[in-house]
Design a protein around this motif. Structure first.
Motif, short mmCIF file in Angstrom:
data_model
loop_
_atom_site.label_atom_id
_atom_site.label_comp_id
_atom_site.label_asym_id
_atom_site.label_seq_id
_atom_site.Cartn_x
_atom_site.Cartn_y
_atom_site.Cartn_z
N ILE A 90 0.85 -1.20 0.00
CA ILE A 90 0.00 0.00 0.00
C ILE A 90 0.88 1.25 0.00
N GLU A 91 0.54 2.19 -0.88
CA GLU A 91 1.14 3.54 -0.82
C GLU A 91 0.02 4.49 -0.42
N ASP A 92 0.38 5.76 -0.17
CA ASP A 92 -0.68 6.69 0.22
C ASP A 92 -1.62 7.00 -0.95
N THR A 93 -1.06 7.31 -2.10
CA THR A 93 -1.88 7.74 -3.25
C THR A 93 -1.42 7.03 -4.52
N ALA A 94 -2.25 7.12 -5.55
CA ALA A 94 -1.85 6.56 -6.84
C ALA A 94 -0.65 7.31 -7.40
N SER A 95 -0.54 8.58 -7.07
CA SER A 95 0.62 9.35 -7.54
C SER A 95 1.91 8.67 -7.08
N VAL A 96 1.94 8.25 -5.81
CA VAL A 96 3.16 7.62 -5.28
C VAL A 96 3.29 6.18 -5.78
N SER A 97 2.16 5.48 -5.92
CA SER A 97 2.24 4.12 -6.48
C SER A 97 2.85 4.17 -7.88
N THR A 98 2.47 5.17 -8.64
CA THR A 98 2.99 5.27 -10.01
C THR A 98 4.47 5.67 -10.00
N ILE A 99 4.86 6.51 -9.06
CA ILE A 99 6.30 6.82 -8.93
C ILE A 99 7.06 5.51 -8.67
N ALA A 100 6.54 4.69 -7.76
CA ALA A 100 7.22 3.43 -7.42
C ALA A 100 7.31 2.53 -8.64
N ALA A 101 6.20 2.42 -9.38
CA ALA A 101 6.19 1.53 -10.54
C ALA A 101 7.16 2.02 -11.62
N LEU A 102 7.16 3.34 -11.86
CA LEU A 102 8.03 3.85 -12.93
C LEU A 102 9.51 3.80 -12.52
N ALA A 103 9.78 3.96 -11.23
CA ALA A 103 11.17 3.82 -10.77
C ALA A 103 11.64 2.38 -11.00
N ALA A 104 10.74 1.43 -10.75
CA ALA A 104 11.09 0.01 -10.98
C ALA A 104 11.29 -0.24 -12.47
N ALA A 105 10.44 0.36 -13.29
CA ALA A 105 10.55 0.17 -14.75
C ALA A 105 11.90 0.67 -15.24
N ALA A 149 10.92 3.26 -21.06
CA ALA A 149 11.05 2.45 -19.84
C ALA A 149 9.72 1.78 -19.56
N ALA A 150 8.64 2.56 -19.77
CA ALA A 150 7.32 2.04 -19.40
C ALA A 150 6.24 2.63 -20.28
N LEU A 151 5.17 1.86 -20.41
CA LEU A 151 3.94 2.38 -20.99
C LEU A 151 2.89 2.33 -19.88
#
Ligand SMILES: Cc1ncc(COP(=O)(O)O)c(C=O)c1O
Length: 432
Positions: free
Chosen positions: A133-148, A200-202
């Motif tokens: 769980i992250e606080d917001t989708a904004s941060v979830s997407t940061i996490a996903a794109l950093a992984a990408a 990196a990501a779509l």
């Protein structure tokens, strides 16, 4: 006063608020600066009774509150904090767990992982994905794109012109470029226009913010697999709909994603904030985020969820999700989601049947996009009049260059009468 007496008064305040929120003006009826002007300029020297805090909540803050819990909140993505979720927030604050490593909060860490498994089952997502769980989708997407970025070294994020602004903000923060893909006639990403060079990501969106359009995920998954590009699915709003089998058509291809975000605080009756992020490549998230200085090192053979995102200290967010999932069950969630969709369908029919009004995008879930015949200025004035009246709160978007009104239903407290009142207010405002 004791904790027990103050607590009883606070709970009474909460219960009374939920009973009367439908009578309060939805949009705060204050001017900028008004709330601050009523607050003392300096903090108190000595402590005040908690009862005074409750009194000022009523007198100072409530008039400056836009009521997201109102059944006639129809702006953005309407949502609701359910009663089990509200109570669980109190308990989470009571425990005050700070789950940065497993041993600082074994229960929080393990309940979180388990709730992501439960929710994956409820939504029909693949088993075995890693979730946190992250606080917001904004941060979830940061996490996903950093992984990408970690996974393939690309430096471009590809998304549609209708992707949420949080995607471009995440890309900017990570030093990645954003490449926007044009739309088809139904506001979906046009797969024939995708260019994955250096990507990196779509990011595919299931339930876009403007119209709730669903990007063609299966075709995008093909393209991403062929080019070794990370596929992140932003289902922040619409992912909750997957609890209903009849809405699972919108999940096609999502099982091939590298990561998926669904906000339980949008349409799963969980209080803000609770953004669920699953991935089938947890090692890429760990590679992006894990860092273990001596003061965090332990001999525990257990995972720490702070290894999967930017924050170290983590709230006990899974407690409220657990409460909602247990107290509502699959059936309770389905009943509530279906009701919001049914009400949206009904509102859509009202607009369709009324001369002088036009539907502006296909309705997929619980959001209706429409406008009155006339200029953008006239439509804007209608929305402003309704919002200022306090009767309902709506927001807008722009489609094909035109101002479009959005009515989003997401509250478990919204009834047919509430939707009819919003429609009456819109027609009255249009009549001048
Ligand atoms: C499709 C979509 N993605 C992401 C977000 C951002 O959500 P959050 O406010 O949790 O960052 C929103 C917000 O409405 C959204 O509609």
């Amino acid at each position: 006063m004791t904790f027990r007496e103050d607590g009883a008064a606070a709970l009474e305040w909460a219960a009374r608020y939920l009973e009367r929120v439908g009578e309060l003006p939805v949009l705060a009826q204050v001017e900028p600066g008004e709330v601050r002007s009523r607050l003392p300029a300096a903090p108190p020297e000595s402590g005040e009774p908690f009862a005074d805090v409750l009194r000022d909540l009523d007198e100072i803050l409530l008039p400056g509150t836009t009521h997201w819990q109102s059944p006639r909140f129809f702006a953005y993505f309407a949502n609701s904090a359910s009663e089990p979720g509200i109570l669980a927030e109190l308990l989470a604050a009571t425990l005050n767990s700070v789950a940065f490593i497993w041993r600082t909060s074994p229960a929080s860490t393990e309940l979180e992982a388990h709730m992501l498994d439960w929710t994956a089952q409820l939504l029909g997502l693949p088993s075995g994905w890693h979730g946190h769980i992250e606080d917001t989708a904004s941060v979830s997407t940061i996490a996903a794109l950093a992984a990408a970025r970690e996974a393939n070294g690309g430096h471009v994020v590809v998304c549609s012109e209708e992707a949420h602004s949080s995607v471009e903000r995440a890309a900017r923060l990570l030093g990645l470029e954003t490449r926007k893909v044009p739309l088809d006639a139904e506001f979906r990403l046009d797969p024939t226009a995708v260019d994955l060079a250096d990507a990196a990501a779509l990011v595919a969106t299931v339930g876009t913010t403007s119209t709730t359009a669903v990007d063609p995920v299966p075709l995008l998954a093909d393209a991403c697999e062929a080019a070794d590009v990370w596929l992140h699915v932003d289902a922040a709003y619409a992912g909750s709909a997957w609890v209903c089998p009849e809405l699972r058509w919108s999940q096609e291809g999502v099982e091939r994603a590298d990561s998926v975000v669904v906000n339980a605080h949008k349409w799963l009756f969980t209080p803000m904030d609770c953004s669920l992020l699953w991935t089938r490549k947890p090692e890429a998230l760990r590679a992006a985020f894990s860092l273990v200085p001596e003061y965090l090192r332990t001999s525990d053979e257990a995972e720490s969820l702070s290894d999967y995102g930017p924050a170290l200290g983590r709230r006990f967010r899974s407690l409220k999700l657990w409460a909602v999932l247990r107290c509502y069950g699959r059936e309770g969630l389905q009943v509530r989601i279906r009701e919001t969709v049914r009400l949206a369908e009904q509102f859509e029919s009202s607009v369709r049947d009324e001369p002088g009004w036009e539907l502006c995008a296909p309705r997929r879930f619980s959001v209706v996009c429409f406008r009155r015949d006339g200029s953008d200025g006239e439509n804007e004035a209608i929305v402003e009049r309704v919002n200022r009246s306090g009767e309902a709160f709506l927001s807008q978007t722009r489609l094909n260059g035109r101002y479009v009104i959005r009515l989003a239903i997401g509250s478990e407290r919204t009834t047919e009468d509430d939707v009819r009142r919003a429609w009456d207010a819109l027609r009255a405002a249009a009549a001048g």
